[in-house]
Design an enzyme around this catalytic site. Structure first.
Site, short mmCIF file in Angstrom:
data_model
loop_
_atom_site.label_atom_id
_atom_site.label_comp_id
_atom_site.label_asym_id
_atom_site.label_seq_id
_atom_site.Cartn_x
_atom_site.Cartn_y
_atom_site.Cartn_z
N GLN A 214 8.12 -0.78 3.53
CA GLN A 214 7.44 -1.19 2.22
C GLN A 214 6.71 0.19 1.86
OE1 GLN A 214 6.39 -4.68 1.02
NE2 GLN A 214 6.02 -3.84 -0.73
N PHE A 215 7.58 1.05 1.37
CA PHE A 215 7.23 2.48 0.76
C PHE A 215 6.05 2.11 -0.20
CE2 PHE A 215 10.67 1.92 -2.25
CZ PHE A 215 10.16 2.75 -3.28
N THR A 216 6.19 1.11 -0.88
CA THR A 216 5.33 0.93 -2.11
C THR A 216 3.75 1.01 -1.59
OG1 THR A 216 5.67 -1.39 -2.34
CG2 THR A 216 7.02 0.08 -3.65
#
Length: 155
Positions: free
Chosen positions: A81-83
């Site tokens: 989950q790079f966000t």
């Protein structure tokens, strides 16, 4: 590295890979949304994984959060989950510049996943960088946020 850890009764992730639908599921355990930055130190990544594996967030016979993932023989569903590295300090659109180099971030993510497997935890994953749908049946709910860096959350 940043992790949102949720104690779950069940969790699932689905995505498409080369036109083929894929799905991974777990029962009782933890769903971990993991943001791995390219500049994360491997030692810190392993330390964070061990900390999460040993978190006492499951109820004992008295109903007190006193047991770890190992103690309850729970599973882990680890989803990239790079966000989690979104900077929301200016404007209304998230800046994702702090997410770092995807290739190095994927290496750190894989190190994190391997630490769970090395400790004998049943571990399922999504696909790094894929568009995924995540289903989480929270248990409690118990949700914890952990990070290897300072995480300014001001908006």
């Amino acid at each position: 590295m940043r992790v949102v850890a949720q104690r779950v009764a069940s969790g699932a992730v689905s995505w498409e890979e080369d036109g083929t639908p894929r799905r991974a599921t777990i029962g009782h355990g933890l769903v971990l949304l993991v943001g791995a930055a390219g500049d994360d130190d491997e030692t810190a990544v392993r330390r964070l994984a061990d900390k999460i594996i040993d978190l006492r967030v499951f109820a004992d016979a008295a109903g007190k959060m006193n047991l770890s993932l190992v103690d309850v023989r729970g599973a882990a569903l680890i989803v990239s989950q790079f966000t989690l590295f979104a900077d929301m300090s200016r404007g209304r659109r998230p800046s994702l510049l702090k997410a770092g180099d995807p290739a190095r971030a994927e290496q750190r993510y894989e190190t994190f996943v391997e630490q769970f497997r090395a400790r004998g935890i049943e571990t399922q994953t999504g696909s790094f960088g894929a568009v995924m749908r995540v289903g989480i049946e929270n248990d409690g709910p118990v949700t914890l946020v952990l990070s290897t860096d300072e995480w300014p959350t001001r908006v």
